[in-house]
Design a protein around this motif. Sequence first.
Motif, PDB file in Angstrom:
ATOM      1  N   VAL A 482       0.822  -1.211   0.000  1.00  0.00           N
ATOM      2  CA  VAL A 482       0.000   0.000   0.000  1.00  0.00           C
ATOM      3  C   VAL A 482       0.859   1.265   0.000  1.00  0.00           C
ATOM      4  CG1 VAL A 482      -1.705   1.330   1.322  1.00  0.00           C
ATOM      5  CG2 VAL A 482      -1.971  -1.134   1.067  1.00  0.00           C
ATOM      6  N   LYS A 483       1.872   1.281   0.859  1.00  0.00           N
ATOM      7  CA  LYS A 483       2.704   2.478   0.947  1.00  0.00           C
ATOM      8  C   LYS A 483       3.435   2.741  -0.367  1.00  0.00           C
ATOM      9  CE  LYS A 483       5.981   4.795   4.002  1.00  0.00           C
ATOM     10  NZ  LYS A 483       6.820   4.678   5.233  1.00  0.00           N
ATOM     11  N   ALA A 484       3.868   1.666  -1.047  1.00  0.00           N
ATOM     12  CA  ALA A 484       4.549   1.825  -2.338  1.00  0.00           C
ATOM     13  C   ALA A 484       3.575   2.351  -3.385  1.00  0.00           C
ATOM     14  CB  ALA A 484       5.147   0.494  -2.785  1.00  0.00           C
ATOM     15  N   LEU A 485       2.303   1.879  -3.343  1.00  0.00           N
ATOM     16  CA  LEU A 485       1.303   2.388  -4.278  1.00  0.00           C
ATOM     17  C   LEU A 485       1.043   3.874  -4.039  1.00  0.00           C
ATOM     18  CD1 LEU A 485      -1.249  -0.576  -4.191  1.00  0.00           C
ATOM     19  CD2 LEU A 485       0.030   0.194  -6.202  1.00  0.00           C
ATOM     20  N   TYR A 486       0.974   4.252  -2.768  1.00  0.00           N
ATOM     21  CA  TYR A 486       0.728   5.660  -2.442  1.00  0.00           C
ATOM     22  C   TYR A 486       1.874   6.539  -2.942  1.00  0.00           C
ATOM     23  CZ  TYR A 486      -0.039   9.893   0.266  1.00  0.00           C
ATOM     24  OH  TYR A 486      -0.236  11.194   0.635  1.00  0.00           O
ATOM     25  N   ARG A 487       3.101   6.082  -2.690  1.00  0.00           N
ATOM     26  CA  ARG A 487       4.250   6.904  -3.091  1.00  0.00           C
ATOM     27  C   ARG A 487       4.369   6.962  -4.619  1.00  0.00           C
ATOM     28  NH1 ARG A 487       8.130   7.008   1.381  1.00  0.00           N
ATOM     29  NH2 ARG A 487       6.424   8.373   1.985  1.00  0.00           N
ATOM     30  N   ARG A 488       4.127   5.823  -5.286  1.00  0.00           N
ATOM     31  CA  ARG A 488       4.184   5.835  -6.746  1.00  0.00           C
ATOM     32  C   ARG A 488       3.071   6.689  -7.326  1.00  0.00           C
ATOM     33  NH1 ARG A 488       3.748   0.410 -10.362  1.00  0.00           N
ATOM     34  NH2 ARG A 488       1.543   0.647  -9.799  1.00  0.00           N
ATOM     35  N   GLY A 489       1.856   6.573  -6.744  1.00  0.00           N
ATOM     36  CA  GLY A 489       0.746   7.387  -7.228  1.00  0.00           C
ATOM     37  C   GLY A 489       1.035   8.875  -7.076  1.00  0.00           C
ATOM     38  N   ASP A 504      -3.439   3.897  -8.932  1.00  0.00           N
ATOM     39  CA  ASP A 504      -2.730   3.508  -7.713  1.00  0.00           C
ATOM     40  C   ASP A 504      -3.526   3.867  -6.464  1.00  0.00           C
ATOM     41  OD1 ASP A 504      -0.612   2.340  -8.979  1.00  0.00           O
ATOM     42  OD2 ASP A 504       0.761   4.039  -8.773  1.00  0.00           O
ATOM     43  N   PHE A 505      -4.148   5.043  -6.432  1.00  0.00           N
ATOM     44  CA  PHE A 505      -4.902   5.452  -5.243  1.00  0.00           C
ATOM     45  C   PHE A 505      -6.154   4.594  -5.065  1.00  0.00           C
ATOM     46  CE2 PHE A 505      -2.999   9.886  -6.110  1.00  0.00           C
ATOM     47  CZ  PHE A 505      -1.872   9.582  -5.364  1.00  0.00           C
ATOM     48  N   ASN A 506      -6.832   4.264  -6.163  1.00  0.00           N
ATOM     49  CA  ASN A 506      -8.014   3.398  -6.062  1.00  0.00           C
ATOM     50  C   ASN A 506      -7.633   1.976  -5.651  1.00  0.00           C
ATOM     51  OD1 ASN A 506      -9.982   5.330  -6.712  1.00  0.00           O
ATOM     52  ND2 ASN A 506      -9.681   5.028  -8.920  1.00  0.00           N
ATOM     53  N   LYS A 507      -6.478   1.525  -6.121  1.00  0.00           N
ATOM     54  CA  LYS A 507      -6.028   0.176  -5.750  1.00  0.00           C
ATOM     55  C   LYS A 507      -5.725   0.108  -4.263  1.00  0.00           C
ATOM     56  CE  LYS A 507      -2.909  -3.487  -7.293  1.00  0.00           C
ATOM     57  NZ  LYS A 507      -1.831  -3.871  -8.233  1.00  0.00           N
ATOM     58  N   MET A 508      -5.226   1.185  -3.693  1.00  0.00           N
ATOM     59  CA  MET A 508      -4.972   1.223  -2.251  1.00  0.00           C
ATOM     60  C   MET A 508      -6.247   0.909  -1.478  1.00  0.00           C
ATOM     61  SD  MET A 508      -2.664   4.688  -1.849  1.00  0.00           S
ATOM     62  CE  MET A 508      -2.983   4.753  -0.071  1.00  0.00           C
ATOM     63  N   ILE A 509      -7.351   1.530  -1.872  1.00  0.00           N
ATOM     64  CA  ILE A 509      -8.616   1.351  -1.170  1.00  0.00           C
ATOM     65  C   ILE A 509      -9.103  -0.079  -1.288  1.00  0.00           C
ATOM     66  CG2 ILE A 509     -11.034   2.083  -1.086  1.00  0.00           C
ATOM     67  CD1 ILE A 509     -10.099   4.819  -2.166  1.00  0.00           C
ATOM     68  N   SER A 510      -8.940  -0.665  -2.487  1.00  0.00           N
ATOM     69  CA  SER A 510      -9.402  -2.040  -2.697  1.00  0.00           C
ATOM     70  C   SER A 510      -8.577  -3.058  -1.910  1.00  0.00           C
ATOM     71  CB  SER A 510      -9.369  -2.389  -4.187  1.00  0.00           C
ATOM     72  OG  SER A 510      -8.029  -2.385  -4.663  1.00  0.00           O
ATOM     73  N   ILE A 511      -7.337  -2.710  -1.610  1.00  0.00           N
ATOM     74  CA  ILE A 511      -6.454  -3.637  -0.888  1.00  0.00           C
ATOM     75  C   ILE A 511      -6.619  -3.513   0.620  1.00  0.00           C
ATOM     76  CG2 ILE A 511      -4.021  -4.176  -0.376  1.00  0.00           C
ATOM     77  CD1 ILE A 511      -3.399  -3.318  -3.266  1.00  0.00           C
ATOM     78  N   ASP A 512      -6.674  -2.273   1.106  1.00  0.00           N
ATOM     79  CA  ASP A 512      -6.676  -2.035   2.552  1.00  0.00           C
ATOM     80  C   ASP A 512      -7.623  -0.872   2.851  1.00  0.00           C
ATOM     81  OD1 ASP A 512      -6.199  -1.669   5.217  1.00  0.00           O
ATOM     82  OD2 ASP A 512      -4.042  -1.310   5.032  1.00  0.00           O
TER      83      ASP A 512
END
Length: 621
Positions: A482-489, A504-512
Amino acid sequence: MAVEAEQREYAPKSKKPSEEEEKRRKKVTPGSLMKAVVRHGGGDEKPVDKDQVIYHCTIRTLEGVIVHCTKSEHGGKGYPIRQVLGKSNMILGLSEGIPTMLKGEVALFKMKPEIHYAEDDCPVRAPEDFPVDDELHFEIEMLEFSKAKVITEDLGIVKKTITEGQGWECPREPYEVISRIVAKAVSGKVILPQKAEPYCFTFGKSEVPKGLEMAVGTMTRGEKAVIFVSHSYLTGSPLMPMVEGVEEVEFEVELVHFVQVRDVLGDGRLIKRRVLDGRGEFPMDCPLHDSLLRVHYKAMLLDEEETIFYDTKVDNHGEPLEFSSGEGLVPEGLEMCIRLMLPGEVAVVTCPPDYAYDKFERPAEVPEGAYVKWEIELLGFEMPKDWTGLNFQSIMEEADKIKNTGNRLFKEGKYELAKAKYEKVLREYNHVNPQDDEQGKIFLNSRNSLHLNVAACLQKMGEYRKSIDVCNKVLDANPVHVKALYRRGTSYMLVGDFDEARKDFNKMISIDKSSEPDANAALLKLKQKEQEIEKMARKQFKGLFDRKPGEISEVETEPGESQASIEQNQEVGGLRQRKGAQVGRGGTLDFEEKKRGLFAGLWPSGRRIFTALGLNKCTIL
């Protein structure tokens, strides 16, 4: 006089002859070159390839008539010939015969025309009115020969070392050189007499003739040499004026000492001068990153009085300053120069304000924009701790210490230094091998955290694409980090790739689900940025769709808008022909052509405007 009538291999044996040399050598046929020793030389050594030879030459006909001579008693100039075997152009008979001679020897070479100046493609031009087609006697007196360093391919500068120097370092710009120099013409006339005091000059400042400086640049400390410089390299200088009517000057040089001067930034602002040599070899024995340094230093302003504002021997109770390099604990210019010093070295540094105290905690006595001077003595240093042999727990503790230092530097805004700390640990991690699953989990989490810290530094430094690449190293191994997705996004958003950022931000929500507040805040910021871009794009496209066929729309300007912006908007509104894009009445603009013509530079903002209008193609009637 002993005549050696047998044919022999006259060429030097030090290397395999080239095809051209071998081709020339085959021209020496039996009886074409014969040698007679007039006076025996001394020793056993004979000149070999790349040796410099100095000799007198007298050429006679078989009847004894002198047709050419270097000696003054026979009408010559009075000074000998100087050549480098294998480098200088020579007639075939001499290039084969001279390597057979001893020092001090006088020999008579009888040559057929085809191996002196009548040779096909002879590389040497015969003197005027020379009997080229006659068989001749060449009397050669070998004065001396020695190894030589050819400085320039045209043999305009040649150096003969008399006494070897010490070490490997040679002077270069802008080193300060201290040397003893004597100069004379090849005729023996003294041009520059010996002086009691050595001559001092700055390398690269044209304070000595060009050819001499080039040769001194090959010398080491304490070396003595004779340097031969031809007229074309004898430029005027403070050392000696232009010498007229002299073909070559012979310099006797002793390189007494040189002061290492380094232009650290390359722009002449941060200069380090080595006053006292240290112990060891540069740069192998200089401090590494993360070394614990011990220095005494005196700091002063570069004003007329050179006002001292700090001295460790006075203001630190006589104790040296101890600090670890790479942690931003001293001004950047000071640390950069200390990292170039050897233990025991004393140096003087002049530093511009942006590398001194304008970006560091400034002492009260130092005004903003002040240039400073440091006198530094590096007492010694301790190398960074070696992780070899440490157990896993100790390695992770050392890693945390360095990481915490990096975190401090990041908070202080020293992103380059912080990144260096994180990357140092990552390099060390290449040699760490966890022994079980628990260690593997700890190690992986630590490594991912370091990669993401590097990505954060790169974001702060404006290196958004590199930040994305570093995040990918984490996501390639763990796509749901999640943190890597946030930083990449965030990096995608900063670089303007909004679609990838949204993914990336939407994927964060779907994961956690617990990351939803952070992701929503990021999506809100993303929407604001998109709106800012669309607002800018609408302004750029203003008047594109609200005009009558064939009309050029008037462009409304905002207060303070430049004339250049007005003209650009008129150009867009009027749909002029740009870079080969034919757009006008009845023309069609397809977004497949987005990188060419009218809308070059407006993509992707233009795409969003047209998409908002529900258009994939724009047809102008």
